[in-house]
Design an enzyme around this catalytic site. Structure first.
Site, PDB file in Angstrom:
ATOM      1  N   SER A 139       0.863  -1.172   0.000  1.00  0.00           N
ATOM      2  CA  SER A 139       0.000   0.000   0.000  1.00  0.00           C
ATOM      3  C   SER A 139       0.903   1.226   0.000  1.00  0.00           C
ATOM      4  CB  SER A 139      -0.877  -0.040   1.261  1.00  0.00           C
ATOM      5  OG  SER A 139      -1.626   1.148   1.395  1.00  0.00           O
ATOM      6  N   LYS A 165      -1.230  -1.132  -4.330  1.00  0.00           N
ATOM      7  CA  LYS A 165      -2.374  -0.308  -3.920  1.00  0.00           C
ATOM      8  C   LYS A 165      -1.911   1.127  -3.793  1.00  0.00           C
ATOM      9  CE  LYS A 165      -4.791   0.121   0.492  1.00  0.00           C
ATOM     10  NZ  LYS A 165      -5.518  -0.650   1.532  1.00  0.00           N
ATOM     11  N   LYS A 167      -2.813   4.954  -2.760  1.00  0.00           N
ATOM     12  CA  LYS A 167      -3.702   5.831  -1.994  1.00  0.00           C
ATOM     13  C   LYS A 167      -4.058   7.025  -2.866  1.00  0.00           C
ATOM     14  CE  LYS A 167      -3.929   3.762   2.029  1.00  0.00           C
ATOM     15  NZ  LYS A 167      -5.205   3.373   2.653  1.00  0.00           N
ATOM     16  N   ASP A 193      -7.156   3.240  -3.220  1.00  0.00           N
ATOM     17  CA  ASP A 193      -7.839   3.301  -1.922  1.00  0.00           C
ATOM     18  C   ASP A 193      -8.033   4.772  -1.567  1.00  0.00           C
ATOM     19  OD1 ASP A 193      -8.881   3.039   0.623  1.00  0.00           O
ATOM     20  OD2 ASP A 193      -7.168   1.966   1.467  1.00  0.00           O
ATOM     21  N   GLU A 218     -11.100   0.865  -3.394  1.00  0.00           N
ATOM     22  CA  GLU A 218     -11.407   0.661  -1.977  1.00  0.00           C
ATOM     23  C   GLU A 218     -11.992   1.927  -1.353  1.00  0.00           C
ATOM     24  OE1 GLU A 218      -7.983  -0.991   0.037  1.00  0.00           O
ATOM     25  OE2 GLU A 218      -8.855  -0.727   2.014  1.00  0.00           O
ATOM     26  N   ASP A 243     -13.852  -1.184   3.106  1.00  0.00           N
ATOM     27  CA  ASP A 243     -12.917  -1.336   4.228  1.00  0.00           C
ATOM     28  C   ASP A 243     -13.606  -0.736   5.461  1.00  0.00           C
ATOM     29  OD1 ASP A 243     -10.913  -0.913   6.138  1.00  0.00           O
ATOM     30  OD2 ASP A 243      -9.468   0.006   4.787  1.00  0.00           O
ATOM     31  N   LYS A 267     -10.232  -6.466   8.183  1.00  0.00           N
ATOM     32  CA  LYS A 267      -9.191  -6.162   9.171  1.00  0.00           C
ATOM     33  C   LYS A 267      -9.765  -6.624  10.495  1.00  0.00           C
ATOM     34  CE  LYS A 267      -7.491  -2.001   6.805  1.00  0.00           C
ATOM     35  NZ  LYS A 267      -7.569  -0.527   6.756  1.00  0.00           N
ATOM     36  N   GLY A 295      -4.311  -4.022   6.246  1.00  0.00           N
ATOM     37  CA  GLY A 295      -3.336  -3.739   7.296  1.00  0.00           C
ATOM     38  C   GLY A 295      -3.548  -2.353   7.863  1.00  0.00           C
TER      39      GLY A 295
HETATM   40  O1  OSB Z   1      -7.154   2.130   4.463  1.00  0.00           O
HETATM   41  O2  OSB Z   1      -6.126   0.307   4.345  1.00  0.00           O
HETATM   42  C1  OSB Z   1      -6.209   1.446   4.793  1.00  0.00           C
HETATM   43  C2  OSB Z   1      -3.093   2.249   6.856  1.00  0.00           C
HETATM   44  C3  OSB Z   1      -3.638   3.006   7.871  1.00  0.00           C
HETATM   45  C4  OSB Z   1      -4.974   3.285   7.833  1.00  0.00           C
HETATM   46  C5  OSB Z   1      -5.781   2.793   6.794  1.00  0.00           C
HETATM   47  C6  OSB Z   1      -5.244   2.005   5.810  1.00  0.00           C
HETATM   48  C7  OSB Z   1      -3.874   1.745   5.823  1.00  0.00           C
HETATM   49  C8  OSB Z   1      -3.170   1.008   4.780  1.00  0.00           C
HETATM   50  C9  OSB Z   1      -1.865   0.383   5.199  1.00  0.00           C
HETATM   51  O3  OSB Z   1      -3.523   0.949   3.640  1.00  0.00           O
HETATM   52  C10 OSB Z   1      -1.696  -1.021   4.787  1.00  0.00           C
HETATM   53  C11 OSB Z   1      -0.507  -1.653   5.478  1.00  0.00           C
HETATM   54  O4  OSB Z   1      -0.563  -1.887   6.708  1.00  0.00           O
HETATM   55  O5  OSB Z   1       0.481  -1.916   4.779  1.00  0.00           O
HETATM   56 MG    MG Z   2      -8.397   0.989   3.173  1.00  0.00          MG
END
Ligand code: OSB
Ligand code: MG
Length: 374
Positions: A139, A165, A167, A193, A218, A243, A267, A295
């Site tokens: 991510s 992924k 952001k 995401d 996402e 999510d 999660k 995560g």
């Molecule tokens: O939206 O998935 C998410 C990290 C912090 C808060 C929200 C998210 C995330 C990540 C990190 O996408 C994923 C990772 O732990 O590698």
């Molecule tokens: Mg997410």
């Protein structure tokens, strides 16, 4: 086997990230992490981790609310009580006790690992996991320019991550996704995401993302929404993955019935633990909905729980379960989590409990506060 928790040691540690992680709703440079150590009456102990962040920008809970809730309301639901199986902990924590999933999850998941440790089997075995290896993705936080993102994505792809992924946020989306797709080619698994960055006036804009052949999009809309996602999914070819909105099995059922998404990011820390995660996993399997394990920038302790969950048969898409070095210059567990050049992470199914050793001296060094609950 069963267990009876006699003591809980709660700590907050700080762990600097190797690079800042920016999402649409905030940025983190260092994680504040709440760790629990559960002590059974027979002397067995286990570490667990809360996924709560420092700020309420992902969910309403934070490290500080989780601390208060475990200390005041959560711990006493478990302490001194004999449980025959960790599946009974969910009800003990949820009877006349609303919300606070992240606080409950840290306690509940710890009980599963404690049981596994006592039985001398891996956490993966205890919850019904079947895989020895799981596929991971990366991510990547919001970057300043599409060029910076492409460089990052290309390097990750070359390292072996099969899923990238990205952001996204308004103004940091179409160009950025297009650039990554262009660089990695049509075959690569690329997804976005948004962490709730869009609203009901953005459907035309979001539908433009159909051009990028994304594996999924996402959580484009509000963190507590299901209904508007259904309207958006009707307008988009790209599968929506929820999510934030999937807070429990009831929200998962609503998503499936309303066709508000076609994929679920589970999660365990967000849904209140493993019992709820297992229920969502089962429901999704029956509905032919693929799931994957997300995560929350966990330390090696929280990662052990996620890796075990991702070893269940319905977790058919790559998780956000990157190796330790993607997050930390030094993790708090040995061995550290690694992946091979195919993006595979080994599930430590030949070891009892979490399958990693927690470095207690290091944790003591990193501890900012500590409370002993008896
Ligand atoms: O939206 O998935 C998410 C990290 C912090 C808060 C929200 C998210 C995330 C990540 C990190 O996408 C994923 C990772 O732990 O590698
Ligand atoms: Mg997410």
């Amino acid at each position: 086997m069963g267990f009876q928790i006699e003591k809980i040691v709660m700590r907050e540690i700080h762990l600097p990230l190797v690079e800042p992680f920016r999402i649409s709703s905030g940025v983190e440079y260092e994680r504040r992490i709440l760790l629990l150590e559960l002590f059974d009456a027979d002397g067995t102990s286990i570490f667990a981790e809360s996924v709560a962040g420092a700020e309420p920008n992902y969910a309403p809970e934070t490290v500080d609310t989780v601390w208060l809730v475990i200390s005041r309301y959560g711990a006493k639901r478990l302490l001194g009580k004999k449980f025959d199986h960790p599946r009974d902990v969910h009800d003990a924590l949820n009877h006349n006790f609303r919300g606070h999933n992240m606080a409950k999850a840290a306690l509940e998941m710890g009980c599963w690992a404690l049981e596994a440790q006592k039985q001398g089997i891996s956490l993966s075995h205890l919850i019904g996991g079947t895989r020895d290896k799981i596929v991971t993705g990366i991510s990547i936080g919001i970057q300043d320019t599409p060029e910076a993102l492409v460089k990052r994505a290309k390097a990750a792809f070359a390292e072996g991550y099969p899923k990238i992924k990205v952001k996204i946020a308004p103004g940091k989306d179409l160009e950025y996704l297009a650039a990554v797709r262009e660089e990695l080619g049509e075959e690569a698994q690329v997804m976005g995401d948004a962490n709730n960055a869009y609203g009901i006036d953005d459907f035309d804009h979001l539908a433009k993302m159909d051009a990028f052949n994304l594996l999924m999009l996402e959580q484009p809309l509000a963190w507590d929404d299901v209904v508007c996602h259904a309207a958006l999914q009707e307008r988009m070819k790209t599968p929506i993955c929820l999510d934030e909105s999937i807070l429990n099995r009831d929200r998962a059922r609503e998503m499936i019935h309303l066709k508000a998404g076609r994929i679920i990011n589970i999660k365990p820390g967000r849904v209140g633990g493993f019992t709820e995660s297992l229920a969502i996993h089962e429901m999704a399997q029956k509905a032919d909905i693929p799931v994957w394990c997300g995560g929350m920038l966990e330390s090696g302790v929280g990662r052990a729980y996620n890796v075990a969950l991702a070893s269940l048969p319905g977790f058919t898409l790559p998780g956000d379960l990157s190796p330790s070095r993607r997050y930390w210059s030094q993790d708090i567990v040995t061995p550290e989590w690694t992946m091979d050049d195919q993006g595979l992470v080994q599930v430590p199914r030949d070891k009892p409990g979490l399958g990693v050793e927690v470095d207690l001296d290091r944790i003591e060094d990193l501890t900012d506060r500590k409370e002993i609950i008896k």
